[in-house]
Scaffold this motif. Structure first.
Motif, mmCIF file in Angstrom:
data_model
loop_
_atom_site.group_PDB
_atom_site.id
_atom_site.type_symbol
_atom_site.label_atom_id
_atom_site.label_comp_id
_atom_site.label_asym_id
_atom_site.label_seq_id
_atom_site.Cartn_x
_atom_site.Cartn_y
_atom_site.Cartn_z
ATOM 1 N N LEU A 23 0.822 -1.207 0.000
ATOM 2 C CA LEU A 23 0.000 0.000 0.000
ATOM 3 C C LEU A 23 0.858 1.261 0.000
ATOM 4 N N LEU A 24 1.986 1.209 0.707
ATOM 5 C CA LEU A 24 2.897 2.353 0.705
ATOM 6 C C LEU A 24 3.438 2.608 -0.706
ATOM 7 N N ILE A 25 3.852 1.547 -1.387
ATOM 8 C CA ILE A 25 4.365 1.690 -2.752
ATOM 9 C C ILE A 25 3.277 2.241 -3.674
ATOM 10 N N LEU A 26 2.054 1.740 -3.509
ATOM 11 C CA LEU A 26 0.947 2.224 -4.341
ATOM 12 C C LEU A 26 0.655 3.687 -4.049
ATOM 13 N N ARG A 27 0.653 4.061 -2.763
ATOM 14 C CA ARG A 27 0.400 5.459 -2.401
ATOM 15 C C ARG A 27 1.450 6.389 -2.983
ATOM 16 N N SER A 35 -6.223 4.963 -7.199
ATOM 17 C CA SER A 35 -6.822 5.825 -6.176
ATOM 18 C C SER A 35 -7.985 5.122 -5.492
ATOM 19 N N LEU A 36 -8.806 4.433 -6.276
ATOM 20 C CA LEU A 36 -9.943 3.717 -5.712
ATOM 21 C C LEU A 36 -9.474 2.570 -4.817
ATOM 22 N N ALA A 37 -8.390 1.895 -5.207
ATOM 23 C CA ALA A 37 -7.847 0.814 -4.386
ATOM 24 C C ALA A 37 -7.365 1.343 -3.037
ATOM 25 N N ILE A 38 -6.702 2.497 -3.038
ATOM 26 C CA ILE A 38 -6.246 3.100 -1.784
ATOM 27 C C ILE A 38 -7.440 3.503 -0.925
ATOM 28 N N PHE A 96 2.196 1.980 7.378
ATOM 29 C CA PHE A 96 3.236 2.992 7.179
ATOM 30 C C PHE A 96 2.583 4.311 6.771
ATOM 31 N N SER A 97 1.853 4.914 7.695
ATOM 32 C CA SER A 97 1.120 6.143 7.402
ATOM 33 C C SER A 97 0.920 6.925 8.692
ATOM 34 N N PHE A 98 0.707 8.230 8.532
ATOM 35 C CA PHE A 98 0.381 9.061 9.680
ATOM 36 C C PHE A 98 -0.968 8.666 10.265
ATOM 37 N N ASP A 99 -1.908 8.275 9.421
ATOM 38 C CA ASP A 99 -3.235 7.904 9.901
ATOM 39 C C ASP A 99 -3.164 6.754 10.903
ATOM 40 N N ALA A 100 -2.370 5.740 10.584
ATOM 41 C CA ALA A 100 -2.267 4.581 11.471
ATOM 42 C C ALA A 100 -1.670 4.975 12.816
ATOM 43 N N GLY A 101 -0.622 5.800 12.804
ATOM 44 C CA GLY A 101 -0.006 6.231 14.051
ATOM 45 C C GLY A 101 -0.913 7.098 14.888
ATOM 46 N N LEU A 102 -1.621 8.037 14.242
ATOM 47 C CA LEU A 102 -2.524 8.920 14.974
ATOM 48 C C LEU A 102 -3.712 8.156 15.535
ATOM 49 N N ALA A 103 -4.221 7.173 14.804
ATOM 50 C CA ALA A 103 -5.354 6.384 15.286
ATOM 51 C C ALA A 103 -4.958 5.567 16.509
ATOM 52 N N SER A 104 -3.783 4.954 16.462
ATOM 53 C CA SER A 104 -3.316 4.175 17.612
ATOM 54 C C SER A 104 -3.167 5.064 18.836
ATOM 55 N N ASP A 105 -2.576 6.252 18.644
ATOM 56 C CA ASP A 105 -2.372 7.175 19.754
ATOM 57 C C ASP A 105 -3.698 7.638 20.331
ATOM 58 N N LEU A 114 -1.820 14.244 0.569
ATOM 59 C CA LEU A 114 -2.457 13.459 1.627
ATOM 60 C C LEU A 114 -2.233 11.967 1.417
ATOM 61 N N VAL A 115 -2.303 11.523 0.162
ATOM 62 C CA VAL A 115 -2.078 10.105 -0.142
ATOM 63 C C VAL A 115 -0.620 9.735 0.094
ATOM 64 N N VAL A 116 0.309 10.582 -0.336
ATOM 65 C CA VAL A 116 1.731 10.295 -0.148
ATOM 66 C C VAL A 116 2.081 10.194 1.331
ATOM 67 N N LEU A 117 1.577 11.141 2.130
ATOM 68 C CA LEU A 117 1.886 11.144 3.561
ATOM 69 C C LEU A 117 1.069 10.116 4.336
ATOM 70 N N GLY A 118 -0.020 9.658 3.768
ATOM 71 C CA GLY A 118 -0.892 8.757 4.522
ATOM 72 C C GLY A 118 -1.601 9.496 5.638
ATOM 73 N N LEU A 119 -1.954 10.762 5.390
ATOM 74 C CA LEU A 119 -2.624 11.602 6.382
ATOM 75 C C LEU A 119 -3.985 11.983 5.835
ATOM 76 N N PHE A 120 -5.062 11.653 6.595
ATOM 77 C CA PHE A 120 -6.421 11.814 6.075
ATOM 78 C C PHE A 120 -6.515 11.158 4.696
ATOM 79 N N THR A 121 -5.978 9.954 4.630
ATOM 80 C CA THR A 121 -5.871 9.245 3.348
ATOM 81 C C THR A 121 -7.199 9.063 2.630
ATOM 82 N N PRO A 122 -8.295 8.703 3.330
ATOM 83 C CA PRO A 122 -9.564 8.548 2.597
ATOM 84 C C PRO A 122 -9.987 9.822 1.868
#
Length: 209
Positions: free
Chosen positions: A66-70, A167-170, A178-187, A121-129
């Motif tokens: 997913l990181l490579i695709l993003r 884009s639809l797959a992401i 490997f995204s900011f979203d995952a880290g922020l959600a866990s925190d 946003l997609v590259v950083l994985g922040l507010f990815t949706p």
């Protein structure tokens, strides 16, 4: 007297610098906020499993994919967003006008900013949706425009369909670990789980009336 519409940042580099600075400020603000109140603990607990399943797909290999695709979709789409904003009038006259939409210059700016900001946003994985939805929407409109003007020409559609599919797959699969979203959600959920324990400890130490 003719008024000329000018963007606050004419240079895409200046725009991205301001955008990234705003993102960093938002992350710092989010991490400095106190834990959510007790009234929100129950809804957050109910959402925990599906949200973490979406943001943190199990398996490092899947998250790496997913990181490579993003990165592939986001970094390549950056160019298209910058190109639109560099000459929005040309894009409006060439592409948006063929869709017979009102205010073509407005939609040209909307498409450019959607691709530029959505790509970051997609590259950083922040507010990815949100970023993936922005890219998916612009690519869906682009595919419709190409079909409307050139029919089902594979040589015209192939690049748009690749961006649309990626884009639809992401959007459907999530950003991965490997995204900011995952880290922020866990925190967020760790702090929301710690709060009831802290309240219980304070209640135990409080003197009885």
């Amino acid at each position: 007297m003719e008024l000329e519409f000018r963007m606050p940042f004419d240079n895409p580099v200046e725009l991205m610098t301001a955008f990234l600075a705003a993102l960093l400020a938002l992350i710092a603000l989010t991490r400095s906020l106190p834990a959510v109140g007790p009234r929100l603990n129950a809804p957050l607990a109910a959402l925990r499993t599906p949200m973490l399943a979406y943001l943190q797909r199990p398996g490092l290999a899947a998250s790496l994919g997913l990181l490579i695709l993003r990165l592939s979709i986001g970094l390549m789409m950056l160019h298209h967003g910058q190109e639109k904003l560099a000459d929005p009038q040309q894009f409006a006259s060439t592409y948006v006008a063929s869709l017979h939409l009102p205010f073509p210059l407005f939609f040209a700016y909307a498409a450019g900013f959607s691709e530029l900001i959505g790509s970051w946003l997609v590259v950083l994985g922040l507010f990815t949706p949100l970023g993936a939805l922005a890219l998916t929407s612009t690519m869906a409109v682009a595919a419709f425009q190409h079909i409307l003007t050139a029919g089902f020409n594979i040589y015209v559609l192939e690049l748009v369909v690749l961006y649309l599919g990626g884009s639809l797959a992401i959007l459907l699969a999530g950003p991965g670990r490997f995204s900011f979203d995952a880290g922020l959600a866990s925190d967020l959920w760790v702090r929301s789980e710690e709060q009831p324990d802290q309240l219980s400890a304070v209640s135990a130490l409080a003197p009885e009336a």
